[in-house]
Design a protein around this motif. Structure first.
Motif, PDB file in Angstrom:
ATOM      1  N   LYS A 144       0.856  -1.145  -0.103  1.00  0.00           N
ATOM      2  CA  LYS A 144       0.136  -0.152   0.034  1.00  0.00           C
ATOM      3  C   LYS A 144       1.069   1.234  -0.046  1.00  0.00           C
ATOM      4  O   LYS A 144       2.037   1.242   0.491  1.00  0.00           O
ATOM      5  CB  LYS A 144      -0.967   0.053   1.051  1.00  0.00           C
ATOM      6  CG  LYS A 144      -1.957  -1.191   1.088  1.00  0.00           C
ATOM      7  CD  LYS A 144      -2.914  -1.117   2.392  1.00  0.00           C
ATOM      8  CE  LYS A 144      -4.148   0.337   1.829  1.00  0.00           C
ATOM      9  NZ  LYS A 144      -4.909  -0.116   0.993  1.00  0.00           N
ATOM     10  N   ILE A 145       0.318   2.211  -0.572  1.00  0.00           N
ATOM     11  CA  ILE A 145       1.042   3.701  -0.655  1.00  0.00           C
ATOM     12  C   ILE A 145       0.428   4.539   0.134  1.00  0.00           C
ATOM     13  O   ILE A 145      -0.810   4.672   0.024  1.00  0.00           O
ATOM     14  CB  ILE A 145       1.325   4.128  -2.192  1.00  0.00           C
ATOM     15  CG1 ILE A 145       2.013   3.143  -2.864  1.00  0.00           C
ATOM     16  CG2 ILE A 145       1.912   5.475  -1.925  1.00  0.00           C
ATOM     17  CD1 ILE A 145       3.489   2.880  -2.641  1.00  0.00           C
ATOM     18  N   ARG A 192      -5.482  -1.720   8.616  1.00  0.00           N
ATOM     19  CA  ARG A 192      -5.612  -1.355   9.933  1.00  0.00           C
ATOM     20  C   ARG A 192      -4.279  -0.252  10.235  1.00  0.00           C
ATOM     21  O   ARG A 192      -4.410   0.794  10.677  1.00  0.00           O
ATOM     22  CB  ARG A 192      -5.326  -2.320  10.978  1.00  0.00           C
ATOM     23  CG  ARG A 192      -4.986  -1.886  12.508  1.00  0.00           C
ATOM     24  CD  ARG A 192      -6.222  -1.064  13.035  1.00  0.00           C
ATOM     25  NE  ARG A 192      -6.204  -1.060  14.477  1.00  0.00           N
ATOM     26  CZ  ARG A 192      -7.012  -0.071  15.194  1.00  0.00           C
ATOM     27  NH1 ARG A 192      -7.779   0.692  14.641  1.00  0.00           N
ATOM     28  NH2 ARG A 192      -6.721  -0.194  16.555  1.00  0.00           N
ATOM     29  N   ALA A 193      -2.868  -0.743   9.735  1.00  0.00           N
ATOM     30  CA  ALA A 193      -1.887   0.109   9.942  1.00  0.00           C
ATOM     31  C   ALA A 193      -2.112   1.344   8.941  1.00  0.00           C
ATOM     32  O   ALA A 193      -1.851   2.529   9.176  1.00  0.00           O
ATOM     33  CB  ALA A 193      -0.698  -0.716   9.231  1.00  0.00           C
ATOM     34  N   LEU A 239       3.975   0.409   2.478  1.00  0.00           N
ATOM     35  CA  LEU A 239       3.664  -0.421   3.503  1.00  0.00           C
ATOM     36  C   LEU A 239       3.524  -1.896   2.878  1.00  0.00           C
ATOM     37  O   LEU A 239       2.813  -2.202   2.108  1.00  0.00           O
ATOM     38  CB  LEU A 239       2.445   0.126   4.152  1.00  0.00           C
ATOM     39  CG  LEU A 239       2.037  -0.819   5.252  1.00  0.00           C
ATOM     40  CD1 LEU A 239       3.022  -0.706   6.451  1.00  0.00           C
ATOM     41  CD2 LEU A 239       0.667  -0.597   5.654  1.00  0.00           C
ATOM     42  N   GLU A 240       4.532  -2.699   3.449  1.00  0.00           N
ATOM     43  CA  GLU A 240       4.344  -3.984   3.095  1.00  0.00           C
ATOM     44  C   GLU A 240       3.630  -5.026   3.824  1.00  0.00           C
ATOM     45  O   GLU A 240       3.777  -4.614   5.271  1.00  0.00           O
ATOM     46  CB  GLU A 240       5.906  -4.561   2.943  1.00  0.00           C
ATOM     47  CG  GLU A 240       6.093  -6.260   2.949  1.00  0.00           C
ATOM     48  CD  GLU A 240       7.493  -6.645   3.109  1.00  0.00           C
ATOM     49  OE1 GLU A 240       8.131  -6.504   2.351  1.00  0.00           O
ATOM     50  OE2 GLU A 240       7.788  -6.990   4.325  1.00  0.00           O
ATOM     51  N   TYR A 268       2.671  -1.911  16.287  1.00  0.00           N
ATOM     52  CA  TYR A 268       1.312  -1.960  17.157  1.00  0.00           C
ATOM     53  C   TYR A 268       0.421  -3.064  16.473  1.00  0.00           C
ATOM     54  O   TYR A 268      -0.118  -3.790  17.042  1.00  0.00           O
ATOM     55  CB  TYR A 268       0.939  -0.539  17.105  1.00  0.00           C
ATOM     56  CG  TYR A 268      -0.308  -0.392  17.798  1.00  0.00           C
ATOM     57  CD1 TYR A 268      -0.572  -0.417  19.323  1.00  0.00           C
ATOM     58  CD2 TYR A 268      -1.704  -0.646  17.152  1.00  0.00           C
ATOM     59  CE1 TYR A 268      -1.680  -0.177  19.891  1.00  0.00           C
ATOM     60  CE2 TYR A 268      -2.940  -0.481  17.821  1.00  0.00           C
ATOM     61  CZ  TYR A 268      -2.890  -0.305  19.258  1.00  0.00           C
ATOM     62  OH  TYR A 268      -4.143  -0.327  19.801  1.00  0.00           O
ATOM     63  N   CYS A 269       0.489  -3.019  14.981  1.00  0.00           N
ATOM     64  CA  CYS A 269      -0.234  -3.828  14.398  1.00  0.00           C
ATOM     65  C   CYS A 269       0.255  -5.162  14.400  1.00  0.00           C
ATOM     66  O   CYS A 269      -0.470  -6.340  14.570  1.00  0.00           O
ATOM     67  CB  CYS A 269      -0.308  -3.376  12.960  1.00  0.00           C
ATOM     68  SG  CYS A 269      -1.295  -1.982  12.697  1.00  0.00           S
ATOM     69  N   LEU A 270       1.535  -5.272  14.371  1.00  0.00           N
ATOM     70  CA  LEU A 270       2.103  -6.844  14.575  1.00  0.00           C
ATOM     71  C   LEU A 270       1.647  -7.211  15.989  1.00  0.00           C
ATOM     72  O   LEU A 270       1.262  -8.469  15.960  1.00  0.00           O
ATOM     73  CB  LEU A 270       3.669  -6.577  14.572  1.00  0.00           C
ATOM     74  CG  LEU A 270       4.421  -7.834  15.092  1.00  0.00           C
ATOM     75  CD1 LEU A 270       5.716  -8.158  14.146  1.00  0.00           C
ATOM     76  CD2 LEU A 270       4.863  -7.853  16.320  1.00  0.00           C
TER      77      LEU A 270
END
Length: 803
Positions: free
Chosen positions: A227-228, A383-384, A341-342, A262-264
């Motif tokens: 995502k960008i 979410r991120a 974002l990966e 945090y998402c992890l």
């Protein structure tokens, strides 16, 4: 896994104390190793504002601060932190406050200036230094400007919380996330799970206009999402987020990096953020590395890659080590404005290989190795993106670039209520079993007691019928499963004769003051051949951990001596150790070595040491021999034991004896050779090693009762002058044979060597006791038996009675 109680309560209604919750989780099969109050030992710490700051008049490194703590008049506090400034809002421990470690704050004078409290760093509030954000690592903590003066600083720091430490087994990777733990707790407490609501305004621009994704290593990486997010402003993340990371054992960095971490923690899905402008191209290519290819990782270390490693590239060069660590060239920095974002699903074994090869064990690699939920990959990325848009002012471009080459199939398992109850020994109703599956949020269809269960992808540990039975058992409650005795014929358990005697040996030696040691069975080639009781070739390991652990031992003594050396180096001088363990005797004709049990011991220093009574007895040959004689007597073998002077490599040539049992060699006892003692840096040290199996398996003579003599005995003492090479034991045996049935006891009480005896001579004195158990012995009968003794030693050893 560290679980914040307050964070968890956002997903599940917790109407139970942290300690009560920990007990229920433990009883359901996941051990809670610790429940820690984050604010434990802290009292009276408030938010204060620095109104004035000036240099301390008498100390260059101290500042004199006027601080408003919300109690009317400001207070003067002397502070040594370099980062304290006027206008800051800071945690202040008031006079009378208590900090971790029972550190009490008192009114004091520092270099002549009064100080009424302390401005605190996070370390002083009990937070581990390695978790403190870098900007506060060497100074006090500074609150955001909206913090309210006078409020409880611990609450403002979100430290009024408990952390539960879960000891997860490898199969429960689903609980390596807050949502995963929420599912588990909801099932235990019969509650619902509230998952985060994800929504944000996407831009009209499409992510696919900025990036494309191609994957060569499809088996290693079947799913990849990119995502960008544009117009990002790098800054510290919100305080609540930073503290949640800290409580989970992760150090905060900046808003973007903190959001990925945090998402992890929230989803259990590792993410990585690249600086898009530094990425180097508009293409992501995932492939195996080329042999000899290099990458500089985020820790500024250059890593040399092989074809075993999976890398993320920009089409040309690696920019990240997949699932382990990103590259330094494309990391998010303070001037980053566009984030790539990966989120990906990487094969656990390939991540494990890279993690192990480079020693890079991370929170991300841990989760990939144990398995992530494929259905959460994209959800975690969304979410991120939502959080970056909210807390980094980012603009999320529409859609995502992705590669998808695998089908996500849920496991379907069929099992009956009858089978579940048969295995558990219970009588759980069908409706109750169905209710347990519903609490676990397993999609279940029941028909006439037969359950068809569709397992969600988050539970990768559920694969067979037995796994479902275990789920029913743990949520039904192990405490409620009835205890039953086995049915059918059985025999009562008991120790074998060998085990019983071995236990007696242990108890006797420990009663004699020796401590049991357990040492390695693996040793080095140099040590393997020392102190052996029989010849043997070495048994070598095909893939040893090191040369020091490459060969199976042939004796227990080398490692026991290492233990003595270790203790001696720590000022423990009186050391008495024994070990019962196996040695491995190898014959080239045998495929496997023979495992034989040995008993070994090492003694040095004092055997008895009572300074108050002035009693000191050092370990010597006869102390050790006496212990062994007591052991042989316990086993009923003392009359069958014979000691013979011997010379053995590594032992003192004049203080060593081989031990024989009914003529068969079973071991040795003696002092270490002084050269060996010097090598191990030991004082006078005595050792023994015995073939324990031969001792225990030997059939001792039955014990025969002998009445206490009712008639008086006659004692005769003789001193025999013999050649120095004659052994006392040989003399004693000859005396016993010649004395006949009237000679009942023989003991040596003196040995003398001197000029008056002549060169090469020595005198050995014996005490002989004669008696007849049936009648009173006459002097003539005793003299006749004694004459036979004198004649026998004269003829065999040319012994002369010493006048």
């Amino acid at each position: 896994m560290f679980v914040s109680y307050k964070w968890l309560s956002e997903y599940v209604d917790l109407d139970i104390s942290p300690e009560g919750l920990a007990e229920k989780i433990t009883k359901s099969g996941i051990e809670v190793e610790n429940v820690q109050a984050v604010n434990e030992g802290i009292k009276d710490v408030v938010v204060g504002q620095v109104l004035e700051k000036e240099q301390h008049p008498n100390a260059e490194k101290l500042s004199k601060c006027l601080v408003d703590i919300g109690e009317g008049e400001p207070v003067q506090i002397i502070c040594g932190a370099q980062n304290v400034e006027k206008g800051q809002k800071v945690p202040v421990a008031k006079v009378g406050a208590v900090l971790p470690g029972n550190f009490k704050i008192k009114r004091a004078k520092l270099r002549g200036e009064e100080s009424n409290g302390m401005i605190c760093s996070l370390q002083e509030l009990g937070i581990e230094g390695k978790l403190v954000p870098k900007e506060f690592s060497d100074g006090i903590f500074v609150f955001p400007s909206d913090a309210e003066v006078g409020k409880n600083a611990i609450e403002q720091l979100f430290m009024d919380d408990y952390v539960l430490e879960l000891g997860l087994t490898p199969n429960r990777s689903d609980c390596l996330s807050m949502i995963g733990v929420a599912y588990e707790v909801a099932a235990i407490l019969k509650k619902e799970v509230r998952k985060p609501e994800v929504h944000y305004e996407a831009a009209e621009e499409k992510a696919t206009d900025y990036i494309t994704v191609n994957v060569e290593a499809k088996e290693d990486n079947p799913f990849y999402v990119a995502k960008i997010i544009k117009n990002v402003k790098i800054a510290p993340s919100p305080l609540w987020m930073q503290m949640r990371l800290i409580k989970a054992g992760i150090r905060p960095h900046n808003n973007v990096v903190d959001i990925t971490n945090y998402c992890l923690l929230e989803y259990g899905q590792p993410l990585h953020a690249f600086d898009y402008d530094r990425f180097g191209s508009k293409e992501i290519l995932v492939r195996r590395a080329h042999d000899g290819e290099t990458i500089v990782t985020l820790d500024d270390q250059e890593r040399k890659l092989t074809s075993d490693h999976l890398v993320i590239t920009n089409g040309k060069v690696p920019v990240a080590l997949a699932g382990v660590m990103g590259g330094a060239d494309s990391e998010v920095r303070d001037d980053t404005t566009t984030v790539l974002l990966e989120a990906a699903y990487f094969k656990g074994s390939v991540v494990r290989k890279a993690s192990k090869d480079f020693g890079l064990r991370s929170e991300a690699s841990l989760r990939f190795e144990k398995g992530v939920d494929p259905n959460r990959v994209k959800a975690a990325a969304e979410r991120a993106a939502q959080l970056i848009a909210k807390y980094a002012s980012g603009t999320v471009l529409e859609g995502e670039a992705e590669f998808h080459d695998f089908s996500i199939e849920k496991k379907v398992i069929t099992i009956s209520a009858e089978e579940i109850n048969n295995v558990l020994g219970t009588n759980i109703a069908v409706d109750e079993i169905k209710e347990i599956f519903d609490r676990l949020q397993f999609e279940t269809v029941e028909e006439n007691g037969l359950f068809t269960v569709t397992v969600p992808t988050r539970r990768g540990d559920i694969a067979i019928e037995e796994d479902l039975i275990e789920e029913v058992a743990r949520l039904y409650g192990y405490d409620y499963i009835p205890s039953t005795l086995p049915e059918g014929s059985s025999t009562s358990g008991a120790l074998t004769d060998y085990q019983l005697k071995r236990r007696k040996v242990r108890r006797f030696l420990e009663g004699a003051g020796l401590y049991q040691a357990i040492t390695y069975s693996l040793t080095s080639k140099e040590k393997a051949g020392q102190f052996t009781l029989e010849t043997s070739s070495f048994t070598q390991l095909a893939l040893p951990m090191s040369e020091e652990r490459s060969v199976l031992r042939l004796s227990l003594l080398p490692h026991l001596l290492e233990s003595v050396k270790y203790n001696k180096a720590r000022q423990i001088d009186d050391i008495h150790l024994y070990e019962i363990g196996s040695v491995f005797i190898s014959d080239d004709a045998l495929e496997k070595p023979l495992e034989k049990e040995r008993l070994s011991g090492v003694m040095t220093g004092h055997y008895v040491y009572h300074p108050w009574q002035g009693e000191k007895t050092k370990v010597d040959f006869y102390v050790v021999k006496g212990i062994l004689d007591g052991l042989f007597d316990l086993l009923g073998l003392l009359d069958e034991i014979e000691y013979k002077q011997a010379k053995r490599e590594g032992l003192h040539p004049g203080r060593t004896a081989d031990i024989y049992l009914n003529g068969s060699f079973i071991g040795f006892v003696g002092e270490l050779n002084p050269e060996v003692e010097k090598e191990y840096d030991l004082d006078e040290t005595y050792v023994f090693e015995l073939k324990l199996a031969d001792l225990i398996q030997y059939e001792a003579k039955p014990v025969i009762y002998t009445p206490i003599p009712r008639f008086p005995s006659i004692t005769r003492d003789i001193a025999l002058v013999v050649d120095q090479h004659v052994h006392a034991g040989e003399l004693q045996e000859t005396i016993r044979e010649a004395g006949g049935k009237l000679l009942k006891e023989i003991s040596i009480f003196d040995v003398y060597e001197g000029e008056r005896l002549g060169a090469g001579k020595k005198s050995i004195a014996f005490s002989l006791r004669y008696y007849d158990p049936e009648r009173t012995l006459t002097d003539e009968e005793a003299a006749k038996a004694h004459e036979k003794v004198i004649k026998a030693v004269e003829e065999k050893f040319s012994a002369v009675l010493r006048s």
